[in-house]
Design a protein around this motif. Structure first.
Motif, PDB file in Angstrom:
ATOM      1  N   ASP A  41       6.186  -2.187 -44.698  1.00  0.00           N
ATOM      2  CA  ASP A  41       6.329  -2.142 -43.593  1.00  0.00           C
ATOM      3  C   ASP A  41       6.643  -1.754 -42.818  1.00  0.00           C
ATOM      4  O   ASP A  41       6.073  -1.131 -41.784  1.00  0.00           O
ATOM      5  CB  ASP A  41       7.234  -3.315 -43.004  1.00  0.00           C
ATOM      6  CG  ASP A  41       7.134  -4.395 -43.546  1.00  0.00           C
ATOM      7  OD1 ASP A  41       6.418  -5.192 -44.533  1.00  0.00           O
ATOM      8  OD2 ASP A  41       8.150  -5.188 -44.043  1.00  0.00           O
ATOM      9  N   LEU A  42       7.296  -0.057 -43.194  1.00  0.00           N
ATOM     10  CA  LEU A  42       7.680   0.679 -41.933  1.00  0.00           C
ATOM     11  C   LEU A  42       6.664   1.998 -42.166  1.00  0.00           C
ATOM     12  O   LEU A  42       6.294   2.114 -40.515  1.00  0.00           O
ATOM     13  CB  LEU A  42       8.763   1.473 -42.498  1.00  0.00           C
ATOM     14  CG  LEU A  42       9.744   1.383 -43.207  1.00  0.00           C
ATOM     15  CD1 LEU A  42      11.241   2.245 -43.697  1.00  0.00           C
ATOM     16  CD2 LEU A  42      10.430   0.874 -41.902  1.00  0.00           C
TER      17      LEU A  42
ATOM     18  N   GLU B 126       3.523   0.333 -42.042  1.00  0.00           N
ATOM     19  CA  GLU B 126       2.976  -0.608 -40.480  1.00  0.00           C
ATOM     20  C   GLU B 126       3.077  -0.601 -40.445  1.00  0.00           C
ATOM     21  O   GLU B 126       2.431  -0.379 -38.563  1.00  0.00           O
ATOM     22  CB  GLU B 126       2.617  -1.687 -41.377  1.00  0.00           C
ATOM     23  CG  GLU B 126       1.698  -2.316 -42.518  1.00  0.00           C
ATOM     24  CD  GLU B 126       1.412  -3.363 -42.863  1.00  0.00           C
ATOM     25  OE1 GLU B 126       1.379  -4.211 -42.334  1.00  0.00           O
ATOM     26  OE2 GLU B 126       0.640  -3.916 -44.054  1.00  0.00           O
ATOM     27  N   ALA B 127       4.724  -0.464 -39.587  1.00  0.00           N
ATOM     28  CA  ALA B 127       5.025  -0.201 -37.842  1.00  0.00           C
ATOM     29  C   ALA B 127       4.382   0.710 -36.949  1.00  0.00           C
ATOM     30  O   ALA B 127       4.377   0.547 -36.598  1.00  0.00           O
ATOM     31  CB  ALA B 127       6.304  -0.721 -38.330  1.00  0.00           C
ATOM     32  N   ALA B 128       4.723   1.743 -38.279  1.00  0.00           N
ATOM     33  CA  ALA B 128       4.021   3.064 -37.769  1.00  0.00           C
ATOM     34  C   ALA B 128       3.282   2.897 -36.966  1.00  0.00           C
ATOM     35  O   ALA B 128       2.839   3.556 -35.395  1.00  0.00           O
ATOM     36  CB  ALA B 128       4.589   4.210 -38.548  1.00  0.00           C
ATOM     37  N   SER B 129       2.102   2.586 -37.715  1.00  0.00           N
ATOM     38  CA  SER B 129       0.563   2.442 -37.260  1.00  0.00           C
ATOM     39  C   SER B 129       0.579   1.375 -36.138  1.00  0.00           C
ATOM     40  O   SER B 129      -0.245   1.866 -34.899  1.00  0.00           O
ATOM     41  CB  SER B 129      -0.621   1.908 -38.487  1.00  0.00           C
ATOM     42  OG  SER B 129      -0.110   0.438 -38.527  1.00  0.00           O
ATOM     43  N   ASP B 130       1.534   0.408 -36.386  1.00  0.00           N
ATOM     44  CA  ASP B 130       1.239  -0.264 -35.289  1.00  0.00           C
ATOM     45  C   ASP B 130       1.734   0.019 -33.628  1.00  0.00           C
ATOM     46  O   ASP B 130       1.378   0.185 -32.663  1.00  0.00           O
ATOM     47  CB  ASP B 130       2.047  -1.249 -35.428  1.00  0.00           C
ATOM     48  CG  ASP B 130       1.821  -3.128 -34.241  1.00  0.00           C
ATOM     49  OD1 ASP B 130       1.316  -3.374 -34.360  1.00  0.00           O
ATOM     50  OD2 ASP B 130       3.308  -2.437 -33.453  1.00  0.00           O
ATOM     51  N   LEU B 131       2.723   1.126 -33.704  1.00  0.00           N
ATOM     52  CA  LEU B 131       3.019   1.819 -33.221  1.00  0.00           C
ATOM     53  C   LEU B 131       2.949   3.081 -32.204  1.00  0.00           C
ATOM     54  O   LEU B 131       3.364   4.125 -31.798  1.00  0.00           O
ATOM     55  CB  LEU B 131       4.988   2.364 -33.117  1.00  0.00           C
ATOM     56  CG  LEU B 131       5.318   0.824 -33.378  1.00  0.00           C
ATOM     57  CD1 LEU B 131       6.729   1.447 -33.650  1.00  0.00           C
ATOM     58  CD2 LEU B 131       6.074   0.339 -31.727  1.00  0.00           C
ATOM     59  N   GLY B 132       1.723   3.081 -32.922  1.00  0.00           N
ATOM     60  CA  GLY B 132      -0.048   4.212 -32.333  1.00  0.00           C
ATOM     61  C   GLY B 132       0.571   5.360 -32.953  1.00  0.00           C
ATOM     62  O   GLY B 132      -0.054   7.210 -32.540  1.00  0.00           O
ATOM     63  N   ALA B 133       0.798   5.714 -34.504  1.00  0.00           N
ATOM     64  CA  ALA B 133       1.056   6.293 -35.027  1.00  0.00           C
ATOM     65  C   ALA B 133      -0.516   6.571 -36.011  1.00  0.00           C
ATOM     66  O   ALA B 133      -0.562   6.177 -36.549  1.00  0.00           O
ATOM     67  CB  ALA B 133       2.482   6.828 -36.187  1.00  0.00           C
ATOM     68  N   THR B 134      -0.979   8.066 -36.461  1.00  0.00           N
ATOM     69  CA  THR B 134      -2.017   7.834 -36.542  1.00  0.00           C
ATOM     70  C   THR B 134      -1.393   8.042 -37.930  1.00  0.00           C
ATOM     71  O   THR B 134      -0.353   8.976 -37.862  1.00  0.00           O
ATOM     72  CB  THR B 134      -3.066   9.492 -36.332  1.00  0.00           C
ATOM     73  OG1 THR B 134      -1.865  10.210 -36.164  1.00  0.00           O
ATOM     74  CG2 THR B 134      -4.042   9.098 -34.674  1.00  0.00           C
ATOM     75  N   PRO B 135      -2.433   7.922 -39.203  1.00  0.00           N
ATOM     76  CA  PRO B 135      -2.389   8.300 -40.569  1.00  0.00           C
ATOM     77  C   PRO B 135      -1.487   9.033 -40.791  1.00  0.00           C
ATOM     78  O   PRO B 135      -0.014   9.265 -41.693  1.00  0.00           O
ATOM     79  CB  PRO B 135      -2.959   8.326 -41.165  1.00  0.00           C
ATOM     80  CG  PRO B 135      -4.431   7.299 -40.716  1.00  0.00           C
ATOM     81  CD  PRO B 135      -3.733   7.597 -38.929  1.00  0.00           C
TER      82      PRO B 135
ATOM     83  N   ALA C 212      -0.117  10.932 -38.413  1.00  0.00           N
ATOM     84  CA  ALA C 212       1.652  11.371 -37.302  1.00  0.00           C
ATOM     85  C   ALA C 212       2.817  10.205 -38.362  1.00  0.00           C
ATOM     86  O   ALA C 212       3.615  11.277 -38.612  1.00  0.00           O
ATOM     87  CB  ALA C 212       1.228  10.496 -35.984  1.00  0.00           C
TER      88      ALA C 212
ATOM     89  N   ARG D 101       6.241  11.667 -39.858  1.00  0.00           N
ATOM     90  CA  ARG D 101       7.316  11.208 -38.754  1.00  0.00           C
ATOM     91  C   ARG D 101       7.915  10.060 -39.854  1.00  0.00           C
ATOM     92  O   ARG D 101       9.305   9.372 -39.236  1.00  0.00           O
ATOM     93  CB  ARG D 101       7.307  10.988 -37.355  1.00  0.00           C
ATOM     94  CG  ARG D 101       6.504  11.265 -36.593  1.00  0.00           C
ATOM     95  CD  ARG D 101       6.475  10.946 -34.748  1.00  0.00           C
ATOM     96  NE  ARG D 101       7.467  10.804 -34.718  1.00  0.00           N
ATOM     97  CZ  ARG D 101       7.948   9.903 -33.330  1.00  0.00           C
ATOM     98  NH1 ARG D 101       6.442   9.705 -33.057  1.00  0.00           N
ATOM     99  NH2 ARG D 101       8.761   9.543 -32.787  1.00  0.00           N
ATOM    100  N   VAL D 102       7.392   9.497 -40.565  1.00  0.00           N
ATOM    101  CA  VAL D 102       8.125   8.461 -40.924  1.00  0.00           C
ATOM    102  C   VAL D 102       7.784   8.538 -42.719  1.00  0.00           C
ATOM    103  O   VAL D 102       9.180   8.866 -43.415  1.00  0.00           O
ATOM    104  CB  VAL D 102       7.406   7.211 -41.214  1.00  0.00           C
ATOM    105  CG1 VAL D 102       7.711   5.515 -42.441  1.00  0.00           C
ATOM    106  CG2 VAL D 102       7.000   6.782 -39.798  1.00  0.00           C
TER     107      VAL D 102
END
Lengths: 294, 373
Positions: free
Chosen positions: A193-194, A196-205, A207, A211-212
């Protein structure tokens, strides 16, 4: 002392005895030898205590051997070279091991166990044999050179043995599973989920990875790195078989002192200094593990 | 051409066109079309495995549809990756980054969008105010309670000012009391910022109390889309009637045609009447649905009961007194149970009714809804 605490002592006393007998006492023996002087006796060193009955009456140990280590650049260079080779070798293991651990952690359950087994499988053969296998690959008439010359790509054999490359590949072949397993453990715990949440918040794979995924697997990175780094520093087999005479590593120096020069006191002080070098990263590991579990 | 007029005129804010999603040979979402307007609080309601979460994840871009497409403000976003979509999602697990404190969690998306630092700080402050967590900015997620984490997740999902906020069962991890309080906060926040919310839930009461419109999903299909009141008053089929609130279903058989057409109750043999003018065929099986609060209850008159439509007699078999309301169960002479809810103060002496009494139940024609499937 109640019965309960008595039982608890019964449980912890055997391991304490074991560690005391086979770890702590040998440690003090080596420490004592490192403070003594070489002698033409058996064993080949002087006693640092003179005994009066059960009590030592005088102490004759000194730090002469340690001073000697500092005075001869051979030892300093061996240490530095060992640290360098271990550091780079562990980093190469990390670069190779991380993607493997990532793929295993993301694979579906059935495949995952098979892949893990494949990672551990080489561990079932002796590491000595695995290093010998590399000699078969790298030697002037080994697999790589004979294949390349058969295809007519090279005329004279490449110098593969006795190079840094040979040593690094030896470290990777020997210790890669020790890197992959803690990385796998860390990545497998990572909540999908983390990501997915990062990509939902605008992070490219990419990034998302920086960052995660990477920060959350840092405990696995530290553990894997140290698990490879620590045995690599004192490694003897790999530099002895794959390295050349000018590739100084402390494990090899230690061997030479013990068995060729029969200078046990100097060899013991080499070992003590190496221990000091390795205790520091171990403490670091313990701290990050504690921080990770908190 | 009608399509074109739509685009120029009142194009829907979010348009889902014949979306399907198949996993191997399982249809998770089957040919769903749905338009959602700007500012709506839309609830996707359904049981587990009904496809509601998959539909939400397709809007977020976390699943790729097998067929169909999704438009937001006339932009086809079907093939746009999640990190480029103007939507954000609040995860059921909250998915807060454990290695970042509350502020950094909320700022994550803003940093990703390269907002200038002072603006990020101001926006984070604003969001912490909105979810009333000003004091907690420096805490790590594991130092927060479940309710606080839920609010951080909401703030983080709102940070980038998404055109649509998707909420995947956002309240399911909270206890009942906190959940009701949070429902009110959620509605208040949605009204305040005016963003379109799409929420997935399996809790029909939650959907009823929050949503401006509800879409009920069942077995990968979107079965009915309606405002809560209309959904309750005019359920499309038996499944929805039973899913949204409680219902009494009386199975009936259609007899005759034209003016002489009648519906005979399968259980009691009595006549069922409704005001609905659905065209029915002779011999067709239908159901008449009546809400428990619309069933009338009285003591059975002495002597022979008058044979009338929508009326039957039975025994009072259960009384559950809940204070504000009382649930009563009557077992008809045919054995069919009927649930009745009385919202006035129930007083056994006053009502002169007690367990085992013979009673007469009836309902008005306008209280009955005719369902064909």
């Amino acid at each position: 002392m109640g019965f309960q605490s008595l039982k608890r002592y019964l449980v912890i006393i055997p391991p304490i005895l074991w560690l005391g007998l086979f770890f702590l006492i040998p440690f003090f023996v080596v420490l004592q030898v490192s403070l003594s002087d070489p002698a033409l006796t058996r064993p080949p060193f002087t006693s640092i205590f003179t005994w009066e009955g059960w009590w030592p009456s005088s102490f004759t140990g000194d730090l002469e051997n340690y001073e000697f280590l500092l005075s001869d650049s051979l030892y300093v260079n061996s240490y530095l070279n060992s640290l360098k080779i271990a550091a780079i070798g562990s980093f190469v293991c990390l670069l190779i091991g991380y993607p493997i651990a990532y793929v295993i952690a993301r694979a579906d359950a059935n495949l995952r166990n098979t892949l893990l087994l494949l990672v551990i499988l080489p561990f079932w053969t002796s590491s000595l044999l695995r290093v010998y296998a590399l000699i078969g690959m790298y030697s002037p008439n080994g697999f790589i050179n004979s294949t390349l010359s058969w295809f007519g790509i090279i005329d004279t054999p490449l110098q593969l043995m006795q190079t840094d490359f040979a040593i690094y590949s030896g470290i990777v072949i020997t210790y890669l599973p020790l890197m992959i397993l803690p990385l796998y453990a860390a990545l497998e715990k990572l909540d999908g989920d983390l990501v997915e949440a990062a990509s939902d918040l605008g992070a490219t794979p990419l990034a998302t990875f920086w960052r995660v995924t990477l920060p959350l697997s840092i405990s696995g990175i530290v553990a894997g790195y140290l698990l490879v780094f620590i045995p690599s520093v004192g490694e003897f087999v790999i530099p002895a078989l794959l390295g050349g005479p000018d590739q100084l590593m402390i494990g090899k120096t230690l061997w030479t002192e013990f068995f060729n020069n029969r200078d046990w006191p100097v060899a013991s002080s080499v070992a003590m200094v190496m221990l000091a070098f390795l205790v520091i990263p171990m403490m670091f590991l313990r701290n990050t593990q504690r921080a990770g579990s908190a | 051409m009608a399509d074109k007029a739509d685009r120029e005129g009142r194009a829907p804010f979010l348009r889902i066109h014949n979306i399907s999603k198949h996993f191997a040979d399982v249809k998770a979402v089957d040919d769903v079309s749905l338009d959602i307007e700007q500012g709506e609080f839309f609830c996707l309601l359904g049981g587990s495995g009904s496809g509601k979460s998959t539909l939400l994840r397709m809007i977020a871009g976390l699943e790729t549809p097998t067929s169909g497409h999704i438009e937001i403000e006339n932009q086809d976003v079907t093939d746009v990756p999640p990190w480029k979509r103007p939507v954000n999602m609040m995860f059921q697990s909250y998915a807060l980054f454990p290695h970042m404190n509350v502020e950094k969690n909320i700022a994550f998306g803003l940093k990703q969008d390269n907002w200038p630092k002072p603006e990020i700080a101001a926006r984070v402050e604003e969001l912490l105010n909105l979810v009333q967590l000003n004091e907690y900015g420096k805490r790590k997620p594991n130092q927060l309670s479940g309710g606080q984490r839920q609010r951080v997740a909401l703030a983080r999902a709102l940070a980038r000012k998404p055109k649509v906020l998707l909420l995947d069962e956002p309240l399911s991890a909270l206890d009942k009391k906190l959940r009701e309080e949070t429902q009110r906060q959620l509605v208040a926040i949605q009204k305040e910022i005016g963003t379109t919310f799409i929420m997935v839930t399996h809790d029909q009461e939650e959907a009823m109390s929050i949503a401006t419109r509800i879409g009920v999903m069942d077995q990968a299909k979107l079965v009915q889309v309606e405002a809560p009141r209309e959904m309750y008053e005019r359920p499309a089929n038996k499944m929805i009637a039973g899913f949204i609130g409680q219902v009494n279903l009386f199975e009936g058989k259609v007899k005759g045609t034209g003016k002489a057409q009648k519906i005979i109750s399968v259980d009691t043999g009595g006549i069922l009447e409704t005001l609905e003018k659905t065209k029915l065929e002779d011999g067709q099986t239908i159901w008449v649905a009546v809400r428990p609060e619309r069933v009338l209850l009285k003591t059975k008159p002495k002597g022979r009961a008058a044979k009338a439509a929508n009326k039957s007699s039975g025994k009072l078999t259960d009384i559950m007194y809940l204070g504000g309301i009382t649930h009563i169960q009557v077992t008809l002479d045919s054995g069919h149970p009927v649930r009745i809810t009385i919202s006035e103060h129930w007083d056994e002496d006053e009502a002169k009714l007690k367990l085992g009494d013979a009673v007469e139940v009836s309902f008005e024609k306008r209280a009955a809804r005719l369902l064909v499937d």
